[in-house]
Enzyme design. Structure first.
Site, mmCIF file in Angstrom:
data_model
loop_
_atom_site.group_PDB
_atom_site.id
_atom_site.type_symbol
_atom_site.label_atom_id
_atom_site.label_comp_id
_atom_site.label_asym_id
_atom_site.label_seq_id
_atom_site.Cartn_x
_atom_site.Cartn_y
_atom_site.Cartn_z
ATOM 1 N N ASN A 65 -19.285 -6.973 -10.775
ATOM 2 C CA ASN A 65 -18.342 -8.031 -11.099
ATOM 3 C C ASN A 65 -17.290 -7.469 -12.069
ATOM 4 O O ASN A 65 -17.638 -6.999 -13.150
ATOM 5 C CB ASN A 65 -19.109 -9.189 -11.737
ATOM 6 C CG ASN A 65 -18.219 -10.390 -12.005
ATOM 7 O OD1 ASN A 65 -16.990 -10.263 -12.117
ATOM 8 N ND2 ASN A 65 -18.832 -11.554 -12.114
ATOM 9 N N ALA A 66 -16.043 -7.529 -11.666
ATOM 10 C CA ALA A 66 -14.967 -6.972 -12.498
ATOM 11 C C ALA A 66 -14.963 -7.587 -13.897
ATOM 12 O O ALA A 66 -14.688 -6.892 -14.878
ATOM 13 C CB ALA A 66 -13.619 -7.200 -11.832
ATOM 14 N N ASP A 76 -6.127 -6.255 -7.249
ATOM 15 C CA ASP A 76 -5.765 -7.152 -6.142
ATOM 16 C C ASP A 76 -6.847 -8.219 -5.974
ATOM 17 O O ASP A 76 -7.580 -8.241 -4.991
ATOM 18 C CB ASP A 76 -5.606 -6.341 -4.844
ATOM 19 C CG ASP A 76 -5.164 -7.216 -3.681
ATOM 20 O OD1 ASP A 76 -4.552 -8.275 -3.917
ATOM 21 O OD2 ASP A 76 -5.452 -6.843 -2.522
ATOM 22 N N ARG A 110 0.847 -1.199 0.000
ATOM 23 C CA ARG A 110 0.000 0.000 0.000
ATOM 24 C C ARG A 110 0.885 1.253 0.000
ATOM 25 O O ARG A 110 0.589 2.241 -0.657
ATOM 26 C CB ARG A 110 -0.925 -0.007 1.223
ATOM 27 C CG ARG A 110 -1.967 -1.104 1.184
ATOM 28 C CD ARG A 110 -3.017 -0.947 2.265
ATOM 29 N NE ARG A 110 -2.707 -1.606 3.514
ATOM 30 C CZ ARG A 110 -3.053 -2.856 3.826
ATOM 31 N NH1 ARG A 110 -3.724 -3.594 2.967
ATOM 32 N NH2 ARG A 110 -2.755 -3.384 4.991
ATOM 33 N N PHE A 124 -11.248 -4.865 -6.845
ATOM 34 C CA PHE A 124 -11.192 -5.844 -5.748
ATOM 35 C C PHE A 124 -10.790 -5.131 -4.455
ATOM 36 O O PHE A 124 -9.840 -5.510 -3.781
ATOM 37 C CB PHE A 124 -10.220 -6.990 -6.065
ATOM 38 C CG PHE A 124 -10.414 -7.600 -7.427
ATOM 39 C CD1 PHE A 124 -11.368 -8.584 -7.631
ATOM 40 C CD2 PHE A 124 -9.657 -7.161 -8.511
ATOM 41 C CE1 PHE A 124 -11.547 -9.155 -8.896
ATOM 42 C CE2 PHE A 124 -9.842 -7.717 -9.766
ATOM 43 C CZ PHE A 124 -10.787 -8.721 -9.962
ATOM 44 N N ASP A 184 -15.862 -3.545 -6.132
ATOM 45 C CA ASP A 184 -15.903 -4.881 -5.530
ATOM 46 C C ASP A 184 -17.238 -5.526 -5.870
ATOM 47 O O ASP A 184 -18.258 -4.848 -6.004
ATOM 48 C CB ASP A 184 -15.730 -4.820 -4.005
ATOM 49 C CG ASP A 184 -15.215 -6.135 -3.436
ATOM 50 O OD1 ASP A 184 -14.014 -6.212 -3.095
ATOM 51 O OD2 ASP A 184 -16.017 -7.099 -3.336
ATOM 52 N N CYS A 234 -2.434 -13.413 -5.126
ATOM 53 C CA CYS A 234 -2.216 -13.977 -3.783
ATOM 54 C C CYS A 234 -2.381 -15.489 -3.799
ATOM 55 O O CYS A 234 -2.598 -16.118 -2.774
ATOM 56 C CB CYS A 234 -3.142 -13.337 -2.764
ATOM 57 S SG CYS A 234 -4.871 -13.597 -3.112
HETATM 58 N N1 SAH Z 1 -7.481 -5.277 -1.923
HETATM 59 C C1 SAH Z 1 -8.064 -5.771 -0.700
HETATM 60 C C2 SAH Z 1 -8.219 -7.263 -0.650
HETATM 61 C C3 SAH Z 1 -8.968 -7.851 -1.797
HETATM 62 S S1 SAH Z 1 -9.675 -9.380 -1.396
HETATM 63 C C4 SAH Z 1 -7.256 -5.295 0.501
HETATM 64 O O1 SAH Z 1 -6.102 -4.919 0.341
HETATM 65 O O2 SAH Z 1 -7.794 -5.350 1.613
HETATM 66 C C5 SAH Z 1 -10.530 -9.737 -2.851
HETATM 67 C C6 SAH Z 1 -11.844 -8.981 -3.035
HETATM 68 O O3 SAH Z 1 -12.274 -9.238 -4.351
HETATM 69 C C7 SAH Z 1 -12.977 -9.409 -2.118
HETATM 70 O O4 SAH Z 1 -13.446 -8.308 -1.395
HETATM 71 C C8 SAH Z 1 -14.071 -9.949 -3.061
HETATM 72 O O5 SAH Z 1 -15.394 -9.559 -2.690
HETATM 73 C C9 SAH Z 1 -13.696 -9.274 -4.366
HETATM 74 N N2 SAH Z 1 -14.095 -9.990 -5.585
HETATM 75 C C10 SAH Z 1 -14.049 -11.328 -5.814
HETATM 76 N N3 SAH Z 1 -14.437 -11.593 -7.087
HETATM 77 C C11 SAH Z 1 -14.727 -10.416 -7.674
HETATM 78 C C12 SAH Z 1 -15.165 -10.024 -8.982
HETATM 79 N N4 SAH Z 1 -15.382 -10.940 -9.913
HETATM 80 N N5 SAH Z 1 -15.348 -8.720 -9.234
HETATM 81 C C13 SAH Z 1 -15.107 -7.776 -8.283
HETATM 82 N N6 SAH Z 1 -14.700 -8.085 -7.026
HETATM 83 C C14 SAH Z 1 -14.517 -9.379 -6.721
#
Ligand code: SAH
Length: 388
Positions: free
Chosen positions: A271-272, A292, A206, A222, A244, A332
């Site tokens: 949804n991304a 992420d 970060r 995400f 998200d 990850c």
């Molecule tokens: N960047 C965050 C951690 C991300 S964890 C941090 O540093 O705290 C991954 C996240 O991706 C979760 O919150 C989950 O809800 C989201 N996620 C999972 N699949 C997704 C998708 N298809 N589109 C958007 N978000 C998604």
């Protein structure tokens, strides 16, 4: 009780890996019960180490010590936990950090995160679960913990014949509180948050946003609790879009935004995989795009699909970076190793027809150390790239 390995099957364990698989074992003497402590030998009967056993698990023994004279008892765990704290303190961690990172701290299947004087624990194997009470008491008696909470609602426990469970291992306490990380405030919710409530493993990454987000338009995909989005706002981003799929995550992110009095962070719940292609078509551009995603695979079989997923979002992400802007991209998943990660992002950049300049390679934070020879301890990697 003894576990003797087959000829030719001891090398990995002798070289320092703590896992003994069932199919590497020749004989087990003395009918050990699940979680019992056993001594492990090679076929020549040389002592390799001492650990706990679970014959119902594919990982049948996990080594705790390599010293024959060291018994596994409360003072063993106390000594190990103090060593864990000493390592973190040496590296400058003070308030909030991962105190124990399982195999990487020679305490297989144990995870402990610390938030000031509150501790969250996971015991992910039957052998470690047996010591749960002992470990919680060490935290309370020797570490000055005001509270300990277990977040054992983790599916891998079923492979060990354990139930998923959560609850207090101390007196009850307020499990929702605010932490301050480098001047950015976050709510941590030990009961309802993902994993142990907050992602400490990205702490140093970060910070890596610091200069590139100044006056920038930023897209944080995400976002979960909005950790990258909030850091971007703190480091002077003009505007941040935080995406998200989970409405709950967007709500948490917005609470964190309000807590810090930021006014330029906008949440999008989508949804991304659906929304990024649309945004690319609309020619949306950002100065910095952050990706992420969750681990798209937790096993080797899922790698091919995971690579497709990573490539897809990186391709869209790269297309949305203004020329000269930056992509911060992460994986990850342990199974996505460093080479595969590089190859996947490179192939996305190639398809996007963009030239990439590597700014920085990023790793999991130092309180999640990687032990050479225990490859499973390396899971998080990232890249900051300039997209020309
Ligand atoms: N960047 C965050 C951690 C991300 S964890 C941090 O540093 O705290 C991954 C996240 O991706 C979760 O919150 C989950 O809800 C989201 N996620 C999972 N699949 C997704 C998708 N298809 N589109 C958007 N978000 C998604």
């Amino acid at each position: 009780m003894e576990v003797i390995l087959q000829r030719g099957k001891a090398r990995r364990v002798e070289d320092g890996h703590p896992w003994v698989y069932g199919n590497e074992i020749d004989v087990i003497t003395g009918e050990p019960q699940t979680g019992d402590i056993v001594d492990v030998f090679n076929f020549k009967k040389d002592f390799i180490g001492r650990g706990y056993i679970n014959t119902k698990s594919q990982i049948t023994v996990r080594i705790l010590t390599r010293q024959r004279s060291e018994p596994i008892d409360i003072s063993f765990f106390r000594k190990r936990l103090f060593a864990c704290r000493e390592y973190r303190e040496k590296l400058g961690f003070t308030l909030n950090y991962r105190l124990v990172f399982g195999e990487a701290d020679f305490l297989p299947a144990l995870v402990i995160d610390k938030f000031d004087d509150v501790y969250v624990m996971q015991t992910l194997s039957a052998g470690m679960d047996k010591w749960k009470r002992v470990i919680a008491d060490i935290l309370l008696d020797d570490f000055g913990a005001s509270g300990v909470y277990e977040r054992n609602d983790v599916p891998v426990r079923t492979l060990e014949g354990l139930e998923e469970t959560t609850g207090f291992l101390s007196n009850e306490f307020d499990t929702r509180f605010v932490i301050d990380e480098e001047g950015v405030k976050f709510y941590v919710d030990l009961v309802n948050g993902q994993k142990t409530g907050f992602f400490l493993d990205q702490k140093e990454n970060r910070l890596a946003l610091q200069h590139i987000v100044k006056n920038a338009e930023v897209l944080d995909c995400f976002t979960y609790t909005g950790s990258f989005a909030l850091y971007a706002a703190k480091f002077g981003a003009r505007h941040v879009t935080a995406l998200d799929i989970s409405a709950e995550a967007i709500r948490l992110m917005q609470e964190n935004v309000a807590l810090n009095n930021f006014t330029n962070v906008e949440g999008v719940c989508a949804n991304a995989f659906d929304v990024l292609p649309v945004w690319v078509k609309e020619n949306r551009l950002y100065d910095v795009v952050i990706l992420d995603p969750p681990a798209f695979t937790k096993n080797r079989k899922g790698i091919e699909n995971a690579v497709k997923g990573y490539k897809e979002i990186n391709l869209r992400g790269i297309r949305m970076v203004r020329p000269g802007g930056f992509l911060a991209t992460f994986s990850c998943s342990h199974f996505m190793d460093v080479n595969l990660f590089y190859d996947t992002v490179a192939s996305a950049a190639k398809d996007a027809g963009r030239t990439v300049r590597e700014v920085q390679f990023l790793n999991q934070s130092k309180d999640h150390p990687v032990v050479w020879g225990i490859q499973e301890t390396h899971y998080l990697k990232g890249l900051i790239l300039q997209i020309i």
